[in-house]
Design a protein around this motif. Structure first.
Motif, PDB file in Angstrom:
ATOM      1  N   HIS A 129     -10.644   1.693  -2.135  1.00  8.03           N
ATOM      2  CA  HIS A 129      -9.305   1.160  -2.357  1.00  8.03           C
ATOM      3  C   HIS A 129      -9.243   0.387  -3.685  1.00  8.03           C
ATOM      4  O   HIS A 129      -8.313   0.580  -4.482  1.00  8.03           O
ATOM      5  N   HIS A 130     -10.246  -0.446  -3.950  1.00  3.99           N
ATOM      6  CA  HIS A 130     -10.235  -1.254  -5.177  1.00  3.99           C
ATOM      7  C   HIS A 130     -10.346  -0.354  -6.417  1.00  3.99           C
ATOM      8  O   HIS A 130      -9.680  -0.605  -7.438  1.00  3.99           O
ATOM      9  N   ARG A 163      -9.358   2.778  -6.672  1.00  2.48           N
ATOM     10  CA  ARG A 163      -8.088   3.496  -6.876  1.00  2.48           C
ATOM     11  C   ARG A 163      -7.026   2.555  -7.441  1.00  2.48           C
ATOM     12  O   ARG A 163      -6.239   2.940  -8.305  1.00  2.48           O
ATOM     13  N   GLN A 164      -7.004   1.336  -6.960  1.00  3.69           N
ATOM     14  CA  GLN A 164      -6.041   0.380  -7.486  1.00  3.69           C
ATOM     15  C   GLN A 164      -6.332   0.096  -8.968  1.00  3.69           C
ATOM     16  O   GLN A 164      -5.411  -0.007  -9.787  1.00  3.69           O
ATOM     17  N   HIS A 165      -7.611   0.042  -9.317  1.00  6.84           N
ATOM     18  CA  HIS A 165      -8.010  -0.173 -10.707  1.00  6.84           C
ATOM     19  C   HIS A 165      -7.578   1.018 -11.566  1.00  6.84           C
ATOM     20  O   HIS A 165      -7.085   0.855 -12.686  1.00  6.84           O
ATOM     21  N   ASP A 196      -3.920   0.794 -12.110  1.00  7.40           N
ATOM     22  CA  ASP A 196      -3.615  -0.216 -13.127  1.00  7.40           C
ATOM     23  C   ASP A 196      -3.787   0.329 -14.540  1.00  7.40           C
ATOM     24  O   ASP A 196      -3.193  -0.189 -15.487  1.00  7.40           O
ATOM     25  N   LEU A 249      -2.969   6.231  -3.196  1.00  4.52           N
ATOM     26  CA  LEU A 249      -2.631   4.954  -2.569  1.00  4.52           C
ATOM     27  C   LEU A 249      -1.386   5.069  -1.709  1.00  4.52           C
ATOM     28  O   LEU A 249      -1.287   4.446  -0.642  1.00  4.52           O
ATOM     29  N   LEU A 275       4.849   3.331  -4.193  1.00  7.72           N
ATOM     30  CA  LEU A 275       3.699   3.887  -4.917  1.00  7.72           C
ATOM     31  C   LEU A 275       3.944   5.344  -5.297  1.00  7.72           C
ATOM     32  O   LEU A 275       3.568   5.785  -6.395  1.00  7.72           O
TER      33      LEU A 275
END
Length: 622
Positions: free
Chosen positions: A484-485, A487-489, A492, A502, A518
């Motif tokens: 998850h982190h 993919r969020q990165h 961004d 996401l 999203l």
């Protein structure tokens, strides 16, 4: 007539019996044994019958190796047989031994490859198939001239591990069949051995001056060795001989350059010896050589096949083959545990989808958890600097296990759109050796990287493709929080795919509003699949009109899934003609599911038309 020769030899009979029994145990006929040993079928047939006479040393050596028999024992039988039949040749004066008694690796041909593909008969390392190139013609001509009685010299000039020594080895094989000897001076030093015994070299001898700088470049003996070689070449009483040597380009340049006026001339005799007698060996395989190597690989040469799969540097096949054993040793037996930790972090990064250029900051932060507690406690403040320096040391072919590199800047045609090209990583970047990358993909496949790897990836990697690939890898290894982190990165950093994934995750968690937000961000970044996802969400929420609008937007961007979805929506709304038109468009774009939709509709119609009914049961005209 009798089958036995006039002079019977118990040793020859025993030699023939042992060879023939080993052939039978191996299940080989004479043709197959000839192919395995590299001999002619006639030569093999003569060796296996008493009428053929005592076979040559080279023949016995090759057959013994092919049949995995003790070479020394069979050569002793062969010597006894030659003495018993009165056919033992007179002792050949001078240094050296028959070419057939040499192993190529004894003559400094680099071992190639590792593992089963590199294991040969009798524990002798196998050689990959040989690809002839331009310089081989020059060597072959020199060997043919020597066989016909004309002495000669050829010195191959090329960079490290370009196949110079192997080319010389292949060139002397026709001379082995003619009973030539080979002398490789090396004891106590190469220069001392050469100067001591060059005067003793007899006819039909190959003088092997591999790494000729050790002979010709010696400060004390080099000029005298060059003079002795020159004298050997012009002495008809001692010929024919063939002198073969190899040099790196920098040495050849030093030895052949004219001296400065008024300066010393330390290589005058060497320069005269080399004049017109050097031949260049290219660093890379040209198109023809690559085609020949590919053909050998297709015919079962595993070593060449492996090298070709790794060849990213424009045909540096020989360098790859020569460097592999040393690269593996440097990985398995590092001087510092931290060096291995950096290599394993790099291996994991490449096998999980990170690009070729690995940021130093990422590797440094990823490495600690690859160390045992003991090794971690031994780290000094400069551990990283020392480990990178160790891994930068080159092996054969001038390849390092982990080398610093400079990515080429992307060059694309100018466009009126906003430039979204990713900025190159800040700080130094490194590239893992191709063989170690391949080795890591095989040996580390079932392993999950430690926590420091995921932390370093999230902290230091910025390219969306790298982050998305690692997120997928983390998810498949049940590292869901890291997935998850990452993919969020990636999101961004503008990754449409990350926004899409996401959104799917949010929808699965029941957060429809967050999922739509999203998905819209993914669509805004050019992901047409996100429009289809939004259409499905709108349809699920009962907003048929909004769903169709989104699906049409996706279809207008070339998404065939959207055409299929629109067809289904039109069908559900009773617009059968419009549904069929959209399904045909989807099918024309390669959507096979649309073909099934059309086929099902035709099947229903074919059943209802005889009853005068449409698919919904209402009256219909034929």
């Amino acid at each position: 007539m009798h089958d036995e020769p006039d002079r019977r030899s118990p040793a020859q009979a025993e030699l023939r019996r042992r060879l023939d029994e080993a052939r039978a145990r191996a299940g080989l006929d004479k043709t197959q044994l000839a192919g395995r040993s590299g001999l002619g079928r006639g030569t093999v047939s003569k060796a296996l019958t008493l009428r053929g006479g005592v076979p040559s040393v080279d023949t016995v050596t090759r057959l013994a190796r092919a049949l995995k028999l003790p070479v020394d024992e069979l050569l002793e039988l062969r010597r006894t047989a030659a003495e018993e039949t009165g056919t033992a040749p007179a002792d050949v004066p001078g240094p050296g031994r028959p070419i057939g008694q040499w192993e190529p690796h004894e003559l400094e041909v680099h071992p190639a490859g590792t593992g089963p593909a590199a294991s040969g008969a009798g524990g002798v390392r196998a050689l990959p198939g040989y690809v002839r190139r331009g310089h081989d013609g020059v060597l072959a001509a020199a060997a043919a001239a020597a066989a016909s009685g004309r002495s000669g010299i050829v010195v191959l000039v090329g960079t490290s591990s370009t196949g110079k020594t192997r080319a010389c080895w292949e060139a002397v094989q026709p001379l082995a069949e003619k009973g030539w000897r080979l002398w490789h001076p090396f004891d106590p030093t190469r220069a001392e051995a050469a100067l001591r015994d060059l005067e003793r070299v007899g006819p039909r001898t190959v003088v092997w001056l591999n790494e000729a700088q050790h002979y010709l470049g010696d400060r004390e003996f080099g000029e005298r060795i060059a003079a002795a070689v020159h004298r050997l070449l012009i002495d008809e009483q001692r010929g024919p001989v063939l002198v073969l040597g190899t040099l790196w380009p920098e040495y050849a340049h030093d030895y052949t350059a004219l001296p400065r006026p008024g300066g010393g001339d330390p290589y005058s005799r060497v320069r005269e010896l080399l004049a017109g007698r050097t031949e260049s060996v290219p660093d890379i395989f040209d198109t023809r050589a690559l085609a020949a190597a590919t053909a050998l690989a297709a015919n079962g040469d595993a070593l060449l096949a492996e090298a070709l799969t790794r060849s990213r540097d424009g045909g540096r096949i020989t360098q790859d083959l020569a460097g592999v054993p040393e690269l593996l040793r440097r990985y398995e037996q590092p001087r510092r545990a931290a060096a291995r930790a950096l290599l394993e972090a790099a291996m994991d990064a490449r096998r999980l989808g990170v690009g070729l250029h690995l940021p130093q900051a990422f590797l440094t932060d990823a490495a600690p958890d690859y160390l045992s507690d003991y090794d971690y406690d031994q780290l000094t403040d400069d551990w990283a600097e020392q480990a990178y320096a160790e891994l930068a040391e080159q092996v054969h072919g001038k390849e390092a296990p982990l080398r610093r590199t400079t990515p080429r800047p992307p060059r694309r045609p100018p466009t009126p759109t906003t430039d979204t090209t990713m900025a190159p990583p800040t700080g130094p970047v490194f590239r893992l050796a191709d063989y170690l990358e391949q080795h890591g993909r095989t040996t580390r496949r079932p392993l999950c990287p430690p926590a420091s790897f995921w932390y370093a990836a999230h902290t230091h990697l910025t390219h969306p493709d790298d982050l998305n690939n690692l997120a997928e890898a983390a998810e498949s290894r049940h590292r869901l929080q890291w997935a998850h982190h990452l993919r969020q990165h990636a999101a961004d950093h503008g990754s449409a795919d990350a926004f899409h994934q996401l959104a799917v995750m949010r929808e699965g968690a029941g957060d429809r509003e967050g999922a739509e937000t999203l998905a819209r961000q993914a669509a805004d970044h050019g992901d047409t699949g996100a429009l289809c996802l939004l259409a499905a969400m709108r349809e699920g929420a009962g907003d048929r009109e909004g769903a169709e609008t989104l699906a049409r937007q996706a279809a207008d961007h070339g998404d065939t899934d959207a055409l299929h979805r629109l067809a289904a929506m039109r069908e559900g709304a009773g617009d059968r003609e419009g549904a069929e038109t959209l399904a045909r468009q989807a099918a024309d774009h390669g959507d096979t599911d649309a073909l099934y939709l059309l086929a099902d509709r035709r099947k229903i119609l074919s059943r209802l038309w005889p009853y005068g009914l449409a698919p919904d049961g209402t009256p219909a005209s034929p």
